[in-house]
Structures are given as structure tokens and as C-alpha cells.
Design a protein around this motif. Structure first.
Motif, PDB file in Angstrom:
ATOM      1  N   THR A  61       2.382  -6.349  12.187  1.00  0.00           N
ATOM      2  CA  THR A  61       0.943  -6.126  12.130  1.00  0.00           C
ATOM      3  C   THR A  61       0.605  -4.998  13.092  1.00  0.00           C
ATOM      4  O   THR A  61       1.383  -4.668  13.989  1.00  0.00           O
ATOM      5  N   TYR A  62      -0.552  -4.408  12.893  1.00  0.00           N
ATOM      6  CA  TYR A  62      -0.968  -3.311  13.764  1.00  0.00           C
ATOM      7  C   TYR A  62      -2.473  -3.368  13.989  1.00  0.00           C
ATOM      8  O   TYR A  62      -3.217  -3.963  13.211  1.00  0.00           O
ATOM      9  N   ASP A  63      -2.886  -2.720  15.068  1.00  0.00           N
ATOM     10  CA  ASP A  63      -4.295  -2.663  15.452  1.00  0.00           C
ATOM     11  C   ASP A  63      -4.426  -1.441  16.359  1.00  0.00           C
ATOM     12  O   ASP A  63      -3.948  -1.449  17.482  1.00  0.00           O
ATOM     13  N   PHE A  64      -5.005  -0.356  15.850  1.00  0.00           N
ATOM     14  CA  PHE A  64      -5.133   0.849  16.660  1.00  0.00           C
ATOM     15  C   PHE A  64      -6.402   1.606  16.306  1.00  0.00           C
ATOM     16  O   PHE A  64      -7.012   1.372  15.276  1.00  0.00           O
ATOM     17  N   ARG A  65      -6.778   2.512  17.196  1.00  0.00           N
ATOM     18  CA  ARG A  65      -7.971   3.342  17.014  1.00  0.00           C
ATOM     19  C   ARG A  65      -7.568   4.807  16.939  1.00  0.00           C
ATOM     20  O   ARG A  65      -6.623   5.223  17.597  1.00  0.00           O
ATOM     21  N   ILE A  66      -8.300   5.554  16.157  1.00  0.00           N
ATOM     22  CA  ILE A  66      -8.110   6.993  16.038  1.00  0.00           C
ATOM     23  C   ILE A  66      -9.461   7.638  16.331  1.00  0.00           C
ATOM     24  O   ILE A  66     -10.464   7.279  15.711  1.00  0.00           O
ATOM     25  N   THR A  67      -9.477   8.582  17.261  1.00  0.00           N
ATOM     26  CA  THR A  67     -10.737   9.255  17.590  1.00  0.00           C
ATOM     27  C   THR A  67     -11.155  10.154  16.433  1.00  0.00           C
ATOM     28  O   THR A  67     -10.325  10.556  15.610  1.00  0.00           O
ATOM     29  N   ALA A  68     -12.436  10.501  16.398  1.00  0.00           N
ATOM     30  CA  ALA A  68     -12.953  11.364  15.331  1.00  0.00           C
ATOM     31  C   ALA A  68     -12.166  12.670  15.249  1.00  0.00           C
ATOM     32  O   ALA A  68     -11.804  13.123  14.163  1.00  0.00           O
ATOM     33  N   SER A  69     -11.848  13.262  16.408  1.00  0.00           N
ATOM     34  CA  SER A  69     -11.157  14.558  16.387  1.00  0.00           C
ATOM     35  C   SER A  69      -9.744  14.440  15.833  1.00  0.00           C
ATOM     36  O   SER A  69      -9.214  15.380  15.247  1.00  0.00           O
ATOM     37  N   GLU A  70      -9.118  13.264  15.975  1.00  0.00           N
ATOM     38  CA  GLU A  70      -7.775  13.045  15.427  1.00  0.00           C
ATOM     39  C   GLU A  70      -7.835  12.489  13.999  1.00  0.00           C
ATOM     40  O   GLU A  70      -6.814  12.394  13.335  1.00  0.00           O
ATOM     41  N   GLY A  71      -9.027  12.115  13.558  1.00  0.00           N
ATOM     42  CA  GLY A  71      -9.197  11.545  12.221  1.00  0.00           C
ATOM     43  C   GLY A  71      -9.703  12.594  11.246  1.00  0.00           C
ATOM     44  O   GLY A  71      -8.978  13.502  10.851  1.00  0.00           O
ATOM     45  N   TYR A  72     -10.981  12.483  10.873  1.00  0.00           N
ATOM     46  CA  TYR A  72     -11.562  13.407   9.899  1.00  0.00           C
ATOM     47  C   TYR A  72     -12.327  14.547  10.547  1.00  0.00           C
ATOM     48  O   TYR A  72     -13.037  15.283   9.875  1.00  0.00           O
ATOM     49  N   GLY A  73     -12.188  14.700  11.860  1.00  0.00           N
ATOM     50  CA  GLY A  73     -12.857  15.798  12.557  1.00  0.00           C
ATOM     51  C   GLY A  73     -14.249  15.430  13.017  1.00  0.00           C
ATOM     52  O   GLY A  73     -14.842  14.457  12.559  1.00  0.00           O
ATOM     53  N   GLU A  74     -14.743  16.226  13.951  1.00  0.00           N
ATOM     54  CA  GLU A  74     -16.110  16.030  14.428  1.00  0.00           C
ATOM     55  C   GLU A  74     -17.081  16.475  13.342  1.00  0.00           C
ATOM     56  O   GLU A  74     -16.742  17.297  12.493  1.00  0.00           O
ATOM     57  N   PHE A  75     -18.298  15.962  13.393  1.00  0.00           N
ATOM     58  CA  PHE A  75     -19.331  16.370  12.446  1.00  0.00           C
ATOM     59  C   PHE A  75     -19.695  17.826  12.731  1.00  0.00           C
ATOM     60  O   PHE A  75     -19.953  18.202  13.863  1.00  0.00           O
ATOM     61  N   ASP A  76     -19.677  18.670  11.710  1.00  0.00           N
ATOM     62  CA  ASP A  76     -19.961  20.097  11.858  1.00  0.00           C
ATOM     63  C   ASP A  76     -21.338  20.397  11.275  1.00  0.00           C
ATOM     64  O   ASP A  76     -21.528  20.349  10.060  1.00  0.00           O
ATOM     65  N   GLU A  77     -22.287  20.714  12.166  1.00  0.00           N
ATOM     66  CA  GLU A  77     -23.657  21.014  11.713  1.00  0.00           C
ATOM     67  C   GLU A  77     -23.684  22.232  10.781  1.00  0.00           C
ATOM     68  O   GLU A  77     -24.578  22.383   9.964  1.00  0.00           O
ATOM     69  N   GLU A  78     -22.703  23.123  10.929  1.00  0.00           N
ATOM     70  CA  GLU A  78     -22.654  24.336  10.114  1.00  0.00           C
ATOM     71  C   GLU A  78     -22.150  24.059   8.697  1.00  0.00           C
ATOM     72  O   GLU A  78     -22.295  24.904   7.825  1.00  0.00           O
ATOM     73  N   ALA A  79     -21.521  22.905   8.484  1.00  0.00           N
ATOM     74  CA  ALA A  79     -20.907  22.616   7.182  1.00  0.00           C
ATOM     75  C   ALA A  79     -21.933  22.060   6.203  1.00  0.00           C
ATOM     76  O   ALA A  79     -21.755  21.016   5.594  1.00  0.00           O
TER      77      ALA A  79
END
Length: 166
Positions: A61-79
Motif C-alpha cells: 500500500t502507499y500514501d504520498f503527496r505530490i506538490t503542485a509544481s511536481e504534479g500538474y504545475g502551478e496555475f498560470d494566469e497567462e494560460a
């Protein structure tokens, strides 16, 4: 069997993300009946997700966290794209919240969510729906097996038992 590149992994997961009130809520799941099955090391998954799984074996079994920057990226206001309303002539004008399949000038496909519609344009958010979110995964490794030569050639797993599901 231990997870290694060129192995097919089947697993369950519950993905939790923070809600507006600060608590974690269940975002999506893969169950034992409908597990996530993928070719490990083929670049289909978030790299950090694979890194977290890399020392596990069937039954773990596993239980871990991934930060936004390591996951789908930070929210980009320019996008955010402003699409002229003429693009939608002959079709229904998209509604706020609708997800549109889009393609850039280079033929790359992606999706954008409609955030507003004005008299002459449709404003679309091109961020991944989970951009800016920290991800919390919990689950169990159901099965690990070597990939078949066909799966390796195609770069993805072929169904839970290694065959195409048609």
C-alpha cells in the motif's frame, strides 16, 4: 514482483485535493474492479508519481503527496485564451464550464475550459484542471508483471491481462 521500468503496473488509488474550506476531498479513484493499469517508465504518468511507486511490490500500500509544481504545475494566469466567437459559427456557443478540445498551429491537441463568453469572444482557461493543486494519493499495488514485447513496442499497457480490449 517489484515495480521496475518496462513492467505493467495495476493499482488502486484515491486522489485527494484541498477543497476551498481547507479540508481534503476525494477527487477521483481507481478501484480493484477498474484499476489504473499502465506501462511503468513510459512517460504516461506524472514523473513524481512513478518515483514514489518505484520501490513497491504487488500487495504494497502507499500514501504520498505530490506538490503542485511536481504534479500538474502551478496555475498560470497567462494560460488563458481569447477565442473569437466566429470560430463557433454553425455550432452552439460553448457554455461556461464546458471543456473544449482545441488544437494549436502545430497540431498539438489540448483542452480548455470555458470561463466566460462575451458578445464577440469565448475566454478559455488552458491550465490543466488540477494545476495549482497539491495531490494526495493513497492506494494499493494490485499487480506487477513484465510488459510484453508488443506493449513495449506500442509504449503502453494492453488491458489488465496484456491483450487489447476491443
Amino acid at each position: 514482483m517489484k515495480i521496475e521500468p518496462q513492467h505493467v503496473v495495476s493499482l488502486t488509488y484515491d486522489l485527494y485535493v484541498k477543497k476551498e474550506d481547507g479540508t481534503e476531498g476525494l477527487q477521483e479513484s481507481a478501484t480493484q474492479e477498474q484499476p489504473l493499469t499502465f506501462l511503468f517508465g513510459a512517460g504516461q504518468m506524472i514523473p513524481k508519481f512513478e518515483e514514489e511507486l518505484s520501490n513497491l511490490s504487488t500487495g504494497d500500500t502507499y500514501d504520498f503527496r505530490i506538490t503542485a509544481s511536481e504534479g500538474y504545475g502551478e496555475f498560470d494566469e497567462e494560460a488563458v485564451a481569447n477565442l473569437p466567437l466566429e470560430m463557433f459559427q454553425g455550432t452552439d456557443v460553448p457554455q461556461v464550464g464546458e471543456v473544449l478540445p482545441l488544437q494549436d498551429n502545430n497540431g498539438n491537441r489540448f483542452q480548455g475550459q470555458v470561463v466566460s463568453v462575451t458578445e464577440d469572444s469565448v475566454i478559455v482557461d488552458l491550465n490543466h484542471p488540477m494545476a495549482g493543486q497539491d495531490l494526495h494519493f493513497k492506494g494499493e499495488i494490485l499487480n506487477v508483471r513484465p510488459a510484453t514485447p508488443e506493449e513495449l513496442a506500442h509504449g503502453h499497457a494492453h488491458g489488465p491481462d496484456g491483450h487489447h480490449a476491443h
